[in-house]
Design a protein around this motif. Sequence first.
Motif, PDB file in Angstrom:
ATOM      1  N   SER A  31      -0.872  12.147  -8.012  1.00 19.61           N
ATOM      2  CA  SER A  31      -1.369  12.588  -9.309  1.00 19.61           C
ATOM      3  C   SER A  31      -2.320  13.755  -9.077  1.00 19.61           C
ATOM      4  CB  SER A  31      -2.095  11.437 -10.015  1.00 19.61           C
ATOM      5  OG  SER A  31      -2.552  11.839 -11.288  1.00 19.61           O
ATOM      6  N   GLU A  32      -2.141  14.789  -9.870  1.00 19.04           N
ATOM      7  CA  GLU A  32      -2.945  16.001  -9.748  1.00 19.04           C
ATOM      8  C   GLU A  32      -2.953  16.539  -8.313  1.00 19.04           C
ATOM      9  OE1 GLU A  32      -6.714  15.461 -11.715  1.00 19.04           O
ATOM     10  OE2 GLU A  32      -5.715  15.029 -13.604  1.00 19.04           O
ATOM     11  N   GLY A  33      -1.785  16.458  -7.681  1.00 25.42           N
ATOM     12  CA  GLY A  33      -1.605  17.021  -6.353  1.00 25.42           C
ATOM     13  C   GLY A  33      -2.137  16.197  -5.202  1.00 25.42           C
ATOM     14  N   LYS A  34      -2.643  14.993  -5.488  1.00 28.59           N
ATOM     15  CA  LYS A  34      -3.234  14.157  -4.433  1.00 28.59           C
ATOM     16  C   LYS A  34      -2.648  12.753  -4.472  1.00 28.59           C
ATOM     17  CE  LYS A  34      -7.554  16.591  -4.822  1.00 28.59           C
ATOM     18  NZ  LYS A  34      -8.829  16.598  -5.482  1.00 28.59           N
ATOM     19  N   ALA A  35      -2.576  12.133  -3.295  1.00 30.45           N
ATOM     20  CA  ALA A  35      -2.159  10.738  -3.233  1.00 30.45           C
ATOM     21  C   ALA A  35      -3.271   9.874  -3.816  1.00 30.45           C
ATOM     22  CB  ALA A  35      -1.875  10.322  -1.796  1.00 30.45           C
ATOM     23  N   VAL A  36      -2.927   9.074  -4.807  1.00 34.04           N
ATOM     24  CA  VAL A  36      -3.917   8.205  -5.438  1.00 34.04           C
ATOM     25  C   VAL A  36      -3.633   6.723  -5.168  1.00 34.04           C
ATOM     26  CG1 VAL A  36      -4.540   9.870  -7.227  1.00 34.04           C
ATOM     27  CG2 VAL A  36      -2.669   8.256  -7.649  1.00 34.04           C
ATOM     28  N   TYR A  37      -2.486   6.439  -4.568  1.00 31.04           N
ATOM     29  CA  TYR A  37      -2.119   5.039  -4.320  1.00 31.04           C
ATOM     30  C   TYR A  37      -0.978   5.008  -3.321  1.00 31.04           C
ATOM     31  CZ  TYR A  37      -0.306   0.333  -5.304  1.00 31.04           C
ATOM     32  OH  TYR A  37       0.122  -0.966  -5.195  1.00 31.04           O
ATOM     33  N   ASP A  38      -1.010   4.026  -2.436  1.00 33.13           N
ATOM     34  CA  ASP A  38       0.153   3.739  -1.610  1.00 33.13           C
ATOM     35  C   ASP A  38       0.165   2.261  -1.294  1.00 33.13           C
ATOM     36  OD1 ASP A  38      -0.500   3.504   1.630  1.00 33.13           O
ATOM     37  OD2 ASP A  38      -2.008   4.641   0.526  1.00 33.13           O
ATOM     38  N   ALA A  39       1.354   1.745  -1.110  1.00 26.28           N
ATOM     39  CA  ALA A  39       1.531   0.331  -0.771  1.00 26.28           C
ATOM     40  C   ALA A  39       2.802   0.217   0.064  1.00 26.28           C
ATOM     41  CB  ALA A  39       1.652  -0.519  -2.031  1.00 26.28           C
ATOM     42  N   SER A  40       2.845  -0.816   0.876  1.00 23.19           N
ATOM     43  CA  SER A  40       4.033  -1.011   1.696  1.00 23.19           C
ATOM     44  C   SER A  40       4.413  -2.485   1.755  1.00 23.19           C
ATOM     45  CB  SER A  40       3.804  -0.468   3.115  1.00 23.19           C
ATOM     46  OG  SER A  40       2.794  -1.203   3.758  1.00 23.19           O
ATOM     47  N   HIS A  41       5.637  -2.685   2.190  1.00 21.06           N
ATOM     48  CA  HIS A  41       6.212  -4.010   2.404  1.00 21.06           C
ATOM     49  C   HIS A  41       6.034  -4.902   1.189  1.00 21.06           C
ATOM     50  CE1 HIS A  41       5.869  -2.260   6.413  1.00 21.06           C
ATOM     51  NE2 HIS A  41       6.947  -2.991   6.696  1.00 21.06           N
ATOM     52  N   GLU A  42       5.485  -6.087   1.364  1.00 13.81           N
ATOM     53  CA  GLU A  42       5.367  -7.046   0.260  1.00 13.81           C
ATOM     54  C   GLU A  42       4.327  -6.633  -0.778  1.00 13.81           C
ATOM     55  OE1 GLU A  42       2.446  -8.187   3.344  1.00 13.81           O
ATOM     56  OE2 GLU A  42       4.604  -7.838   3.474  1.00 13.81           O
ATOM     57  N   ASN A  43       3.547  -5.624  -0.492  1.00 18.76           N
ATOM     58  CA  ASN A  43       2.546  -5.153  -1.462  1.00 18.76           C
ATOM     59  C   ASN A  43       3.110  -4.152  -2.459  1.00 18.76           C
ATOM     60  OD1 ASN A  43       0.419  -6.695  -0.362  1.00 18.76           O
ATOM     61  ND2 ASN A  43       0.182  -5.197   1.261  1.00 18.76           N
ATOM     62  N   ILE A  44       4.374  -3.773  -2.312  1.00 18.75           N
ATOM     63  CA  ILE A  44       4.999  -2.865  -3.274  1.00 18.75           C
ATOM     64  C   ILE A  44       5.202  -3.616  -4.581  1.00 18.75           C
ATOM     65  CG2 ILE A  44       7.125  -1.610  -3.827  1.00 18.75           C
ATOM     66  CD1 ILE A  44       7.329  -0.922  -0.841  1.00 18.75           C
ATOM     67  N   SER A  45       4.625  -3.054  -5.640  1.00 23.00           N
ATOM     68  CA  SER A  45       4.695  -3.706  -6.947  1.00 23.00           C
ATOM     69  C   SER A  45       4.810  -2.666  -8.045  1.00 23.00           C
ATOM     70  CB  SER A  45       3.430  -4.548  -7.161  1.00 23.00           C
ATOM     71  OG  SER A  45       3.317  -4.952  -8.504  1.00 23.00           O
ATOM     72  N   ALA A  46       5.840  -2.792  -8.863  1.00 20.86           N
ATOM     73  CA  ALA A  46       5.990  -1.904 -10.012  1.00 20.86           C
ATOM     74  C   ALA A  46       4.836  -2.102 -10.985  1.00 20.86           C
ATOM     75  CB  ALA A  46       7.331  -2.163 -10.696  1.00 20.86           C
ATOM     76  N   GLU A  47       4.362  -3.297 -11.089  1.00 22.62           N
ATOM     77  CA  GLU A  47       3.234  -3.626 -11.982  1.00 22.62           C
ATOM     78  C   GLU A  47       1.999  -2.790 -11.654  1.00 22.62           C
ATOM     79  OE1 GLU A  47       1.033  -5.687 -14.880  1.00 22.62           O
ATOM     80  OE2 GLU A  47       3.162  -5.945 -14.463  1.00 22.62           O
ATOM     81  N   ASP A  48       1.728  -2.574 -10.380  1.00 16.31           N
ATOM     82  CA  ASP A  48       0.543  -1.813  -9.968  1.00 16.31           C
ATOM     83  C   ASP A  48       0.583  -0.356 -10.451  1.00 16.31           C
ATOM     84  OD1 ASP A  48      -0.394  -4.059  -8.686  1.00 16.31           O
ATOM     85  OD2 ASP A  48       0.085  -3.345  -6.665  1.00 16.31           O
ATOM     86  N   LEU A  49       1.776   0.145 -10.726  1.00 18.67           N
ATOM     87  CA  LEU A  49       1.906   1.565 -11.111  1.00 18.67           C
ATOM     88  C   LEU A  49       1.549   1.832 -12.558  1.00 18.67           C
ATOM     89  CD1 LEU A  49       5.159   2.544  -9.222  1.00 18.67           C
ATOM     90  CD2 LEU A  49       2.796   2.549  -8.422  1.00 18.67           C
ATOM     91  N   ARG A  50       1.540   0.809 -13.388  1.00 18.32           N
ATOM     92  CA  ARG A  50       1.294   1.000 -14.813  1.00 18.32           C
ATOM     93  C   ARG A  50      -0.023   1.690 -15.093  1.00 18.32           C
ATOM     94  NH1 ARG A  50       3.672  -4.610 -15.805  1.00 18.32           N
ATOM     95  NH2 ARG A  50       5.871  -4.076 -16.031  1.00 18.32           N
ATOM     96  N   LYS A  51      -1.055   1.381 -14.316  1.00 16.65           N
ATOM     97  CA  LYS A  51      -2.365   1.975 -14.558  1.00 16.65           C
ATOM     98  C   LYS A  51      -2.363   3.497 -14.360  1.00 16.65           C
ATOM     99  CE  LYS A  51      -3.844   0.766  -9.911  1.00 16.65           C
ATOM    100  NZ  LYS A  51      -4.509  -0.266  -9.160  1.00 16.65           N
TER     101      LYS A  51
END
Length: 127
Positions: free
Chosen positions: A104-124
């Motif tokens: 967002s705005e040219g910068k990484a604001v979130y990352d997750a891997s493996h079992e922590n990948i969640s579509a729900e987390d992206l809503r914010k």
Amino acid sequence: MGIRNMFGNKHSAGNGLDWVLLEEMDQLEQLAEESFSAPVTIFKHSTRCNISSFSLRQFERAYDIPADRMRLYFLDLLAYRNISNELALRFGVVHQSPQILVVSEGKAVYDASHENISAEDLRKFAE
């Protein structure tokens, strides 16, 4: 059968998701620019990993953010490892697989891997 073989340059898995295939290094600049209008999510997938395939299916089933609120990119990291490496450098994240990265705005604001990948987390990020 890979995503490219099934769906061409963009793919929809029947669930309404439109992935943009990340296959060219110059797309990184494009997606960084796009991220000033709406967040961009990159899903890094290993086509040889069962955990990655499971995570991708779970993500696609749960993802429900409208396309105008977040753009989705798909990276086959085995075929495009150089792009994956550049993502890590450019956005300052440790390489993982599978992994999602939100820009967002040219910068990484979130990352997750493996079992922590969640579509729900992206809503914010799409509010």
